[in-house]
Design a protein around this motif. Structure first.
Motif, mmCIF file in Angstrom:
data_model
loop_
_atom_site.group_PDB
_atom_site.id
_atom_site.type_symbol
_atom_site.label_atom_id
_atom_site.label_comp_id
_atom_site.label_asym_id
_atom_site.label_seq_id
_atom_site.Cartn_x
_atom_site.Cartn_y
_atom_site.Cartn_z
ATOM 1 N N LEU A 509 0.132 5.887 -0.415
ATOM 2 C CA LEU A 509 1.407 6.150 -1.089
ATOM 3 C C LEU A 509 2.061 7.422 -0.557
ATOM 4 N N LEU A 521 2.289 -1.213 -6.573
ATOM 5 C CA LEU A 521 0.847 -1.406 -6.578
ATOM 6 C C LEU A 521 0.441 -2.578 -7.453
ATOM 7 N N ARG A 609 2.832 3.210 -10.864
ATOM 8 C CA ARG A 609 2.187 4.214 -10.017
ATOM 9 C C ARG A 609 1.394 5.234 -10.831
ATOM 10 N N LEU A 612 -2.401 4.619 -11.733
ATOM 11 C CA LEU A 612 -3.432 4.524 -10.701
ATOM 12 C C LEU A 612 -4.670 5.345 -11.038
#
Length: 662
Positions: A509, A521, A609, A612
């Motif tokens: 990323l 993602l 994001r 994650l």
């Protein structure tokens, strides 16, 4: 690309730290030695607000590590809930289990470390685990889905536990214990738990089977509530106390941080001193709250930046949404302030008779589509049947169809279940599947027609024909020579810890950020992560694939000891393979919200994001929890996905790569 290089250095540092007859006694089915499942996902409890009605028994809620034992031909293997093998780390416990001389079995329990009062201490357990001191750890066993070659998953929980207790009669090891249970009426549940000094219990409905998913047959009931809060301020100390008097707490709401009360007890003197010093470096003049406090609430408060979180235990939420009788427990190490919200247990649902599965039914209907052999088990670990899988695809249709429409689709079919032969079907020649659209044969000359799934009937029809996985091209069939996205598939060596995958995804990323490309993602549902980058339809297959390859090779140069762009098992030992080959014409990637043909039927799920770092593994969601997550999403984790981006000459330069010539 300084940021990417910084991320590379961080990743480098992190690495260094880093039919069968019934058994007459149990009502189960005898299991031939070679049919013991290789993998078993644990049954999980559903949080509830109050004791449920009906016949239940309760057990202590242990604060430790979930641990499952697999015994085959006398060999003992220990797995955590993510199926990581911990046998070598827990040899003393494995030896104790071997001493029971059990036949082929799967046992379920919790690994804990007890304090001087006999309560489980998770912080001490984690610290002991980190230094490999396992001698004092106790493995509490509470269920036996398989025992001595008998499949007990459909046997009532009380029968499974009785059989397990009997199997432990000859246990002489202090490291193994049976988790005893107690009964209490709905009215007396809290009083019983308090009398036993329990902060939470697990209730199990009598007569219920063992299922490898979260189930309302097991419930988690907190006798005192506990959750994380954001620290937004502190008050002056009173009397002989130094440092601070109380911490002001908050949770994230729709418009910002919302005041949630105070906690002034539970601190040691060392904690007060250390926490006060830390908070004094984060002082601010104004409250970081979405709504101001009244004069009494805000009097004498020193506000701080809302970056620290703490864990607090309390009796209840008041009507004005503040905690009552709060006790400070500690500072959780991995709870970002942005993720702290008020936790909402599920309300109790009235007990309803269990729906009986059909036996030897020849057909069933799912949204009007005939499902033959609906009771056929697709996956022995989860016990999911064909009709249930078709129902999942019907229910998930609003979320998966946008990722399928207009794209050629390939099907991974398991007509006899995922443990038998699998077929990967890219064209419509082998079998005509009801409702699936056949595309113009000229799109793929020399082959039968490609296929498209563009509505619910086609989706359910695919499940009827034994489809488990759905894979799509990176181009739509109306402009098939110009892809509108590319995929980087991060595929790890299985020996790597999950933290390595998180770090490598972060590195990927960071590079895409430097290039100015927005990426999205999703979990693969297998071992790794998929990074999706939407692009404008300005380049052909060769150029798009070459660009993805350039990123993969750049990653390899940044982190050669951890990442590889070369295919093959020997090149992936101890590394993560960044697979760019899925971007070739005719190649495909599993679609978002597709089930995977793996034990437990995990699902490939899009994530935001900022999710994650809290991701536990690539198989975090199955057909039950993925649907629950999709229905409960407040915001699209792929917001902005429809924006298409151009690959520029500057990007090729940044990657030190050459754009292919025509």
């Amino acid at each position: 690309m300084a940021n990417a290089e910084s991320e590379s250095a961080r990743l480098s540092n992190a690495e260094s730290d880093a039919t069968t007859p019934r058994n007459p006694e149990t009502g189960g089915k005898t299991t031939p030695g070679n049919r013991l499942p290789e993998r078993l996902s644990p049954q999980l409890a559903t949080p509830v607000e109050e004791p449920p009605t009906g016949e239940w028994r309760y057990e202590v809620q242990f604060h430790g590590y979930r641990l499952l034992t697999r015994i085959e031909h006398g060999e003992v293997r220990l797995y955590n809930r993510n199926h990581q093998d911990w046998t070598d780390r827990l040899k003393l416990h494995a030896d104790a289990l071997a001493g029971l001389n059990l036949g082929d079995s799967w046992l379920d329990g919790e690994l804990v470390l007890l304090d001087e009062t006999g309560h489980s201490d998770f912080a001490a357990l984690r610290q002991a685990f980190d230094i490999s001191r396992t001698v004092d750890m106790v493995y509490f066993l509470f269920d036996a889905p398989f025992l001595n070659g008998v499949d007990l998953r459909q046997a009532p929980v009380e029968e499974r536990r009785a059989a397990l207790k009997k199997a432990l009669n000859n246990n002489a090891s202090k490291r193994l214990r049976f988790s005893e249970s107690f009964s209490a009426s709905q009215h007396d549940m809290f009083e019983s738990a308090i009398a036993l000094s329990l902060d939470s219990v697990v209730g199990k409905r009598q007569g219920s089977p063992y299922v490898s998913r979260r189930s309302d047959d097991w419930v988690k009931l907190r006798c005192r509530l506990r959750q994380a809060f954001v620290i937004v301020g502190f008050t002056r100390p009173q009397g002989k106390r130094s440092g601070f008097g109380a911490l002001l707490l908050a949770v994230n709401g729709p418009t910002g941080l919302v005041y949630a009360g105070r906690v002034g007890t539970g601190f040691s003197q060392v904690q007060i001193k250390q926490l006060h010093e830390q908070l004094c470096t984060q002082q601010r003049d104004t409250p970081p709250l979405a709504e101001p406090l009244n004069a009494a609430q805000g009097r004498g408060v020193q506000w701080v930046e809302p970056t620290l979180t703490c864990e607090v235990e309390f009796t209840e939420w008041t009507r004005d949404n503040q905690v009552l009788q709060a006790i400070f427990l500690g500072l959780p190490p991995d709870t970002p302030a942005s993720k702290v919200v008020r936790e909402q247990p599920l309300p109790i649902k009235p007990a309803t008779p269990k729906r009986q599965r059909r036996h030897k039914a020849s057909a069933a209907k799912v949204d009007g589509v005939t499902i033959t052999h609906p009771d056929r088990v697709v996956d022995s670990v989860s016990g999911v049947q064909k009709a249930e899988l078709a129902q999942y695809y019907l229910d998930i249709a609003p979320w998966i169809l946008p990722h399928l429409k207009l794209r050629p689709v390939a099907l991974l079919r398991a007509p006899d279940g995922i443990g038998e032969d699998l077929f990967f079907q890219k064209h419509a020649d082998r079998l005509e599947i009801p409702h699936i659209k056949q595309l113009d044969p000229q799109l793929d000359p020399g082959h039968a027609a490609l296929m498209e799934i563009d509505d619910i009937h086609a989706l359910v029809g695919a499940a009827q024909m034994g489809t488990v996985e759905l894979h799509t091209w990176t181009a739509t069939h109306d402009r098939i020579e110009t892809p509108d996205l590319f995929v980087l598939d991060l595929d790890p060596d299985p020996s790597l810890p999950w933290s390595a995958m998180i770090e490598a995804t972060g590195m990927t990323l960071a590079i895409l950020d430097e290039l100015g490309l927005q990426a999205f993602l999703k979990t693969s549902g297998g071992k790794g992560m998929h990074v999706i980058v939407p692009v404008a339809r300005s380049e052909g297959w060769d150029t798009t694939k070459a660009f993805a390859k350039a990123i993969s090779q750049f990653l390899t140069r940044q982190m050669p000891e951890r990442i590889t762009a070369t295919m093959g098992p020997k090149n992936r030992v101890g590394k993560i393979f960044v697979d760019y080959l899925r971007n070739a014409r005719g190649a495909s990637t599993v679609a978002a919200y597709s089930v995977r043909a793996r034990p437990g039927l995990p699902v490939s799920v899009p994530i935001a994001r900022d999710e994650l770092q809290s991701l536990r593994n690539a198989q975090q969601w199955d057909i039950y929890t993925a649907l629950e997550r999709a229905r409960g999403l407040g915001a699209d984790p792929w917001e902005g996905y429809n924006h298409r981006q151009r690959i520029t000459a500057r990007m090729w330069e940044q990657l030190d790569a050459q754009k292919p010539t025509d």
